[in-house]
Design a protein around this motif. Structure first.
Motif, PDB file in Angstrom:
ATOM      1  N   GLY A  65      13.105   7.997  -2.763  1.00 38.23           N
ATOM      2  CA  GLY A  65      14.106   7.275  -1.714  1.00 38.23           C
ATOM      3  C   GLY A  65      13.186   6.116  -0.869  1.00 38.23           C
ATOM      4  N   ARG A  66      12.058   6.587  -0.478  1.00 41.03           N
ATOM      5  CA  ARG A  66      11.248   5.471   0.191  1.00 41.03           C
ATOM      6  C   ARG A  66      10.839   4.276  -0.736  1.00 41.03           C
ATOM      7  NH1 ARG A  66       8.488   9.967   2.491  1.00 41.03           N
ATOM      8  NH2 ARG A  66       6.942   9.674   0.947  1.00 41.03           N
ATOM      9  N   LEU A  67      10.644   4.746  -2.021  1.00 43.96           N
ATOM     10  CA  LEU A  67      10.444   3.728  -2.791  1.00 43.96           C
ATOM     11  C   LEU A  67      11.424   2.777  -3.315  1.00 43.96           C
ATOM     12  CD1 LEU A  67       8.198   5.832  -5.516  1.00 43.96           C
ATOM     13  CD2 LEU A  67       7.259   3.849  -4.143  1.00 43.96           C
ATOM     14  N   ASP A  68      12.502   3.224  -3.262  1.00 41.67           N
ATOM     15  CA  ASP A  68      13.788   2.538  -3.601  1.00 41.67           C
ATOM     16  C   ASP A  68      13.847   1.536  -2.466  1.00 41.67           C
ATOM     17  OD1 ASP A  68      16.084   2.067  -5.328  1.00 41.67           O
ATOM     18  OD2 ASP A  68      17.093   2.577  -3.407  1.00 41.67           O
ATOM     19  N   VAL A  69      13.728   1.745  -1.074  1.00 45.69           N
ATOM     20  CA  VAL A  69      13.891   0.987  -0.072  1.00 45.69           C
ATOM     21  C   VAL A  69      12.680  -0.092  -0.148  1.00 45.69           C
ATOM     22  CG1 VAL A  69      13.982   0.767   2.405  1.00 45.69           C
ATOM     23  CG2 VAL A  69      15.097   2.423   1.143  1.00 45.69           C
ATOM     24  N   ALA A  70      11.407   0.348  -0.316  1.00 42.19           N
ATOM     25  CA  ALA A  70      10.335  -0.557  -0.093  1.00 42.19           C
ATOM     26  C   ALA A  70      10.329  -1.603  -1.134  1.00 42.19           C
ATOM     27  CB  ALA A  70       9.272   0.248  -0.051  1.00 42.19           C
ATOM     28  N   ILE A  71      10.673  -1.246  -2.325  1.00 43.44           N
ATOM     29  CA  ILE A  71      10.292  -2.242  -3.442  1.00 43.44           C
ATOM     30  C   ILE A  71      11.379  -3.231  -3.417  1.00 43.44           C
ATOM     31  CG2 ILE A  71      10.334  -2.318  -6.140  1.00 43.44           C
ATOM     32  CD1 ILE A  71       9.271   0.194  -6.137  1.00 43.44           C
ATOM     33  N   PHE A 100       1.084  -1.269   0.001  1.00 46.56           N
ATOM     34  CA  PHE A 100      -0.046  -0.057  -0.138  1.00 46.56           C
ATOM     35  C   PHE A 100       0.792   1.344   0.102  1.00 46.56           C
ATOM     36  CE2 PHE A 100      -3.452  -2.808   1.721  1.00 46.56           C
ATOM     37  CZ  PHE A 100      -4.291  -2.483   0.927  1.00 46.56           C
ATOM     38  N   ALA A 101       1.776   1.269   0.601  1.00 47.31           N
ATOM     39  CA  ALA A 101       2.929   2.559   0.740  1.00 47.31           C
ATOM     40  C   ALA A 101       3.656   2.711  -0.526  1.00 47.31           C
ATOM     41  CB  ALA A 101       3.986   2.345   1.800  1.00 47.31           C
ATOM     42  N   ILE A 102       3.874   1.527  -1.090  1.00 43.65           N
ATOM     43  CA  ILE A 102       4.581   1.587  -2.565  1.00 43.65           C
ATOM     44  C   ILE A 102       3.361   2.340  -3.682  1.00 43.65           C
ATOM     45  CG2 ILE A 102       5.282   0.400  -4.543  1.00 43.65           C
ATOM     46  CD1 ILE A 102       6.712  -1.587  -2.696  1.00 43.65           C
ATOM     47  N   GLN A 157       1.857   9.295  -5.218  1.00 39.74           N
ATOM     48  CA  GLN A 157       2.200  10.628  -4.883  1.00 39.74           C
ATOM     49  C   GLN A 157       3.414  11.327  -5.826  1.00 39.74           C
ATOM     50  OE1 GLN A 157       3.753  10.841  -0.980  1.00 39.74           O
ATOM     51  NE2 GLN A 157       3.937  12.999  -0.910  1.00 39.74           N
ATOM     52  N   VAL A 158       4.358  10.383  -6.321  1.00 40.41           N
ATOM     53  CA  VAL A 158       5.475  10.927  -7.386  1.00 40.41           C
ATOM     54  C   VAL A 158       4.775  11.427  -8.724  1.00 40.41           C
ATOM     55  CG1 VAL A 158       7.247   9.961  -8.749  1.00 40.41           C
ATOM     56  CG2 VAL A 158       7.185   9.578  -6.538  1.00 40.41           C
ATOM     57  N   HIS A 159       3.641  10.700  -9.075  1.00 42.80           N
ATOM     58  CA  HIS A 159       2.852  10.846 -10.333  1.00 42.80           C
ATOM     59  C   HIS A 159       1.957  12.291 -10.116  1.00 42.80           C
ATOM     60  CE1 HIS A 159      -0.640  11.260 -12.954  1.00 42.80           C
ATOM     61  NE2 HIS A 159       0.300  10.739 -13.963  1.00 42.80           N
TER      62      HIS A 159
END
Length: 658
Positions: free
Chosen positions: A107-113, A60-62, A68-70
């Protein structure tokens, strides 16, 4: 089947033999291990569920961060277009916000994925996002450099169109990523549900295992300890009742050891109880069958509680007639009011009380009884009753009374004899004095008498003197027996008494053809005695020795000192005295040795009189003899407190030197 039955039996035996400490550890450790295992299982299930839920939340966070990026890029593009159309700086706020927030979100996406497929789509998305940001930067730069130109140039419009295409590609890529993440999310939700189901199953299994473990612990505790303790408790109650103990499972642990000791104690107690019952039965039979003693028990109040055959025979009551009655019924009227209570009080205070007196039988006749009453107390000292032993001693009482009467009669007869001897001696003394007087007159005119008359006068004188000596001895011994002896004790020099006696008895010894020696003490000691009576005793002993020493050669008179007393001894080397005759030695009128010396004169009173005279002076007389080796008569006299120097009376010096 045999092995299957042997293994549990061995396990049960090993468990039963296990010490209580180890059993306790097993009982505690088994549930604890099960609990720890269940907790670990629950922890693992909870951990897996938490991981699955974390994966769902991360998906869900991803999705949120991609959207949010979009949104940031779309708002930034919209702001740049507004700035291009109006030239107003306020339209650049979304662009600046995107420039500020995008690095953190990316940065969060990079860690989460973590998924590889999503990661590849994300790399494409990231490239497109960079192109979009670069395009916006170019548009903004171009807008700032061409701000003076009117309208938008064709190049700017081409950049706007390209940026719009990049945003569209970015949206499509987002859809790809969302589709991938959606598939992952569904898989992760399914995994969470599966983990939850597994968790519920594991929880149920853990609960069942925990319950079974607790039940096993309870069973182990019950079979290993509680049940056996209950069996011990039942056996203890059986032991208390005196019943046989129930069989106890064999074991070598503490409870098994205690059960074994309890069983041994039970066997020992049963054996002792059996011995005690047999002893009590024997005692009861003995007591009941005793006929010479009345043996029975009284209550603390004095009522008869038991009755035996002897009591029935002595007192006359049957058991059913007397049990429950107060024992004062056995006492005569004159003592019934006080003596029974006094006897019980004495027994209570002193432990026992003894009495002799008249008692009453059932028929009213009296008998003389010896009674012993003993207080009976329990282990705490509480009075439980009295044991009473009664013995009929009427015959002994009558015998004692008869003996006392006979003794009194004998004393009276002896006194009458002594009085007769004394009176007779006095009566004989008067004519004997006349005979001696006339004999002395005849002896004065003996020269004028014929020879035959001279011999007759000599025989008369000799017989008269012997008869007078006998009369004097009779008077002395009768006087002593009557308690009227004229013994005057005074401190007397011992050597003087010995010299005087030696001088007076020397002619007698010389006539017997014997040597006579004197060994004085020579220390100036004085003795407490009657001088005349002491000389008389020595004369009797020397005369007795000279009379019977027919084959010997000497008689000796000596004195020694022992333990504060003077010991005077008369010894000879004659035939001695037979051991069988020693008990008769000091008996009046009993002449020993008459068969050996038939011609010897004497009345048999010398030694008896000597013994009584010595005892009247607080002394003792004894004899040491061996048949065929002579005899030694010795008597003792107490030494006076203050010794006096030896003085030889006038007329005795020659005797001391002889």
């Amino acid at each position: 089947m045999g092995e299957r039955s042997i293994i549990p039996t061995r396990i049960a035996k090993a468990w039963a033999d296990l010490p209580l400490t180890r059993k306790g550890l097993v009982v505690v450790i088994v549930p604890l291990v099960i609990l720890i295992g269940s907790l670990l299982t629950l922890y693992r299930a909870s951990y897996i569920e938490a991981r699955a839920e974390d994966d769902v939340r991360r998906a869900f966070a991803i999705q949120r961060d991609i959207y949010q990026v979009h949104a940031l890029l779309a708002e930034a593009a919209s702001g740049v277009r507004g700035y291009l159309l109006t030239g107003e700086e306020r339209f650049l706020d979304p662009y600046e916000k995107a420039d500020r927030d995008l690095p953190a979100t990316l940065g969060r996406l990079d860690v989460a994925i973590e998924d590889r497929g999503v990661r590849e789509a994300y790399e494409v998305f990231l490239t497109q996002a960079d192109r979009k940001r670069a395009g916006l930067d170019d548009l903004l730069e171009r807008a700032r450099t061409q701000r003076s130109e009117a309208g938008l140039s064709d190049a700017t419009r081409a950049l706007l169109a390209a940026n719009k295409d990049v945003l569209d590609d970015l949206r499509r890529q987002i859809d790809v990523i969302q589709e991938l993440e959606g598939a992952l999310l569904d898989a992760r939700r399914e995994r969470v549900e599966r983990v939850r189901d597994q968790y519920l199953l594991q929880t149920a299994v853990s609960a069942v295992i925990g319950a079974l473990g607790s039940l096993a612990a309870v069973v182990l505790f019950s079979t290993g300890i509680v049940r056996r303790v209950h069996q011990l408790e039942e056996n203890a109650e059986r032991l208390q009742r005196g019943a046989p103990l129930a069989a106890f499972p064999p074991a070598t642990d503490e409870i098994g050891t205690l059960a074994t000791k309890l069983d041994r104690a039970s066997a020992l107690l049963r054996a002792r109880e059996q011995d005690l019952r047999e002893s009590e039965e024997r005692f009861r039979l003995v007591v009941e069958e005793v006929r010479d003693y009345g043996i029975f028990v009284l209550t603390p109040e004095g009522k008869v509680a038991t009755w035996n055959t002897g009591a029935q025979r002595i007192k006359g009551w049957q058991a059913d007639e007397i049990i429950g009655e107060h024992f004062s019924i056995f006492y005569p009227e004159e003592t019934r009011a006080f003596l029974p209570a006094h006897m019980l009080a004495r027994a209570t205070e002193q432990g026992s009380a003894e009495d002799e007196g008249w008692r009453v039988r059932k028929d009213g006749t009296r008998f003389w009884a010896n009674v012993i009453i003993t207080a009976l107390r329990d282990e705490d000292g509480v009075l439980r009753g009295f044991a009473k032993v009664t013995r009929d001693i009427t015959e002994r009482k009558q015998s004692e009374e008869a003996l006392e009467e006979a003794r009194e009669q004998a004393i009276a007869a002896n006194l009458a004899k002594s009085e007769f001897l004394s009176r007779t001696s006095h009566e004989l003394r008067t004519p004997m004095s006349a005979i001696l007087g006339f004999t002395q007159v005849l002896e004065l005119d003996s020269e004028e008498l014929p020879e035959s008359h001279k011999r007759a006068v000599t025989q008369i004188s000799k017989a008269a003197r012997h008869l007078l000596s006998l009369i004097n001895d009779l008077l002395d011994i009768s006087s002593i027996e009557a308690g009227g002896s004229d013994v005057a004790l005074e401190a007397t020099p011992l050597d003087e008494v010995l010299s005087e006696a030696h001088g007076l008895s020397a002619p007698i010894v010389k006539t017997a053809g014997l040597n006579f020696t004197l060994t004085p003490l020579g220390r100036g000691q004085t003795v407490l005695c009657d001088r005349r009576r002491t000389v008389q005793v020595i004369l009797n002993l020397v005369t007795n020795a000279a009379k019977y020493n027919v084959d010997g050669s000497f008689i000796s008179l000596s004195a020694t000192e022992e333990d504060g007393r003077a010991v005077i001894s008369v010894s000879d080397d004659g035939p001695g005295i037979a051991q069988a005759d020693l008990p008769r030695l000091f008996t009046p009128f009993d002449r020993l040795g008459r068969d050996r010396r038939k011609g010897a004169e004497g009345s048999g009173l010398g030694l008896a009189l000597s013994k009584r005279l010595v005892e009247s002076m607080d002394g003792t007389i004894s004899v040491e003899t061996e048949e065929g080796e002579g005899a030694t008569f010795s008597f003792t006299l107490p030494l006076a407190e203050e010794p006096q120097p030896t003085t030889v009376r006038e007329g005795v010096a020659d005797e001391l030197s002889s």
